[in-house]
Write a protein that holds these residues in place. Sequence first.
Motif, short mmCIF file in Angstrom:
data_model
loop_
_atom_site.label_atom_id
_atom_site.label_comp_id
_atom_site.label_asym_id
_atom_site.label_seq_id
_atom_site.Cartn_x
_atom_site.Cartn_y
_atom_site.Cartn_z
N PHE A 154 -9.88 8.72 2.86
CA PHE A 154 -10.05 7.41 2.40
C PHE A 154 -10.71 7.21 1.14
O PHE A 154 -10.45 6.26 0.33
CB PHE A 154 -11.05 6.62 3.61
CG PHE A 154 -11.28 5.17 3.46
CD1 PHE A 154 -10.25 4.17 3.70
CD2 PHE A 154 -12.26 4.75 2.91
CE1 PHE A 154 -10.44 2.97 3.54
CE2 PHE A 154 -12.69 3.41 2.58
CZ PHE A 154 -11.61 2.53 2.80
N SER A 155 -11.74 8.01 0.96
CA SER A 155 -12.54 8.04 -0.28
C SER A 155 -11.49 8.26 -1.37
O SER A 155 -11.92 7.91 -2.74
CB SER A 155 -13.62 8.94 -0.25
OG SER A 155 -13.49 10.23 -0.30
N LEU A 156 -10.49 8.89 -1.33
CA LEU A 156 -9.58 9.33 -2.49
C LEU A 156 -8.45 8.13 -2.87
O LEU A 156 -7.86 8.35 -3.84
CB LEU A 156 -8.86 10.65 -2.24
CG LEU A 156 -9.82 11.87 -2.08
CD1 LEU A 156 -8.93 13.09 -1.94
CD2 LEU A 156 -11.01 11.88 -3.02
N ILE A 157 -8.19 7.00 -2.05
CA ILE A 157 -7.17 6.18 -2.11
C ILE A 157 -7.78 5.09 -3.32
O ILE A 157 -8.73 4.38 -3.18
CB ILE A 157 -6.93 5.46 -0.73
CG1 ILE A 157 -6.52 6.82 0.18
CG2 ILE A 157 -5.81 4.56 -0.92
CD1 ILE A 157 -6.33 6.17 1.52
N LEU A 158 -6.83 5.20 -4.26
CA LEU A 158 -7.11 4.10 -5.20
C LEU A 158 -6.42 2.55 -4.70
O LEU A 158 -5.31 2.52 -4.35
CB LEU A 158 -6.46 4.24 -6.43
CG LEU A 158 -7.01 5.43 -7.15
CD1 LEU A 158 -6.33 5.70 -8.55
CD2 LEU A 158 -8.45 5.55 -7.42
N PRO A 159 -7.01 1.42 -4.69
CA PRO A 159 -6.63 0.41 -4.25
C PRO A 159 -5.34 -0.04 -4.92
O PRO A 159 -5.20 -0.07 -6.17
CB PRO A 159 -7.64 -0.80 -4.41
CG PRO A 159 -8.88 0.21 -4.37
CD PRO A 159 -8.51 1.39 -4.97
#
Length: 431
Positions: free
Chosen positions: A165-170
Motif C-alpha cells: 500500500f505504501s508504494l502506490i501513487l494515487p
Amino acid sequence: MVNVEHIQEGSIRGRVTKAHKPKGSTRLLDYVHSIRSKQRVSQEEKEGTMASINHDVEGLLDRLISFSSHSLHQIDLEKYFLIVKELGKGGYGKVVLAKDRKTDHRMALKVMDKNRTSQQSFLLEFSISFLLSSHPNIIGCCGTAFTTTDHFVFVQELAPVGDLFSLILPNVGIPEDAVKRCTVQISSALEFIAEKGLVHMDMKPENILVFDRECHCIKLTDFGFARIKGTVIRTKVGSISFMAPEMCTTTMSDGLAIDGSLDVWAFGVLIYCLLTGESPWQVAMTDDKEYKCFVDWQNSFKTYSPPEAWSKVPTGIRRMFIDLLAIDSTKRSPSVEVLKYISESWKEEIPDSATRNEDENPIQSSSSVQPGESLPKASNLNTSQSSDSNTSTLSNMSCLLSTEISGSQTEMTPGPQKDNMAETPIMFDDK
C-alpha cells in the motif's frame, strides 16, 4: 515457548524455504513458460505430496492447535525482546519490530490483545500462518508462540520495506513491470493457499509485505480472517472495497459457504489498484454507480465499450479482469490465469509531455498514499501513469525473479512504514 518445527507431520515444513536466485537476467515470458511446463510434468507428484493436507486440513489444524495450546508458555517480554517500534496496527492487535536481546536478531512480533482475541482464535491464526509459511510468497512463521500477562504473541519474518500500500501513487499506481511481478507472485501464493483447502479472506495491499522496492520479492501476510474452504459465515469479513458481491449481500440468516473465488475477486480489485492507483468502486453493490457500470459492461462485454474507469485498462487485459471479477462466483477464473496475459501491455502508453522525470523512481516518490488515506475512486481519473514492461515469475520459487536483488534482507535499509513512529524504543508494560 512453542516450537512447532518438532511436530512430525510429513509434508509440513517448520522452516521457511530459502530459495536460490537465478543467475543473470531471464525474460519474464520465457521464465513463466518454463515454470508452467515443469508444473504440468510434476502435477501428479505434487498432488501426491499434498494429498494428506488437502483431504484433512481441518484435522491437521486441530492437531497443530492442540499441540500449541499445551505448550503455550507465559514469558516476560521485556526480558527476551527489545521492542523498537510499531509497524502496523489493526482492530485485534499490532505488529512490532523487535530485537532478540541475546542475538540482536531483528524480527516481527504479532501481538494480540487478550481482551479482544480468544486463545482459540489466536492459535488458529498462528497454526494457519505456520502451515502456509513454507511458500516463498507467504510471510515466514518460525513456529514460536507465547503469551504475556495481557497479550498473545507469535514470531514472524521481518519485511524490510513495509507493505505494498505504501508504494502506490494515487491515480498512478506502480510501474508496469512491478505490477506484473506482484501479480505473478500473489497468484502463486493464492494457488498454494487454495491447494491447502484454505481461503485468506482479506486480500488487500496492506496485507502484502515488500522485501525490495522494485517488488522482486513480496509476501502475503495476516491470516486472522483465514478459514477452511466450505466454512459457513454469517457476517461480512474483510475490507469493504475488496469484498466480492456475494460477501457484500451476505445475511446472518442465509450465511455464505466460503471458497477461493472470494480471494480471486479481491485479487482482481488489487491488480486494478496497482495499475491505476485507484479503487474501481467503494463497494460491490448495485447502488454504487461505478460498480453498477461495471456489471452492465460485464453483461455485454463484447458489445459495449467499457465504462470510464475501465477504458484506461489496455484492451489486451480487459478479458483478464472480466474473468477474475465475474459476478457469478462459479465462473471466476483461477488466480493463475493471469499468466496468460503476461506478454500483453498492462498500462497504456502516455504522451512524452506527460511522462515523469526519467530520474524519478515512481515507487520511491513522496506522493504515495499516506497512512490512513484511501485510494481514490475510479471516477476521479488522472491519466499521468508510468509504465515499464520487464520481468517477474511464478512457481514454488516464485519470489525468484529475473533480476538479482543486491544484498540480503538483513542488509536492506527498511523503507518508511505506514506509521511514522519515533525510533525511541518502546517497551510493553505487562502490568
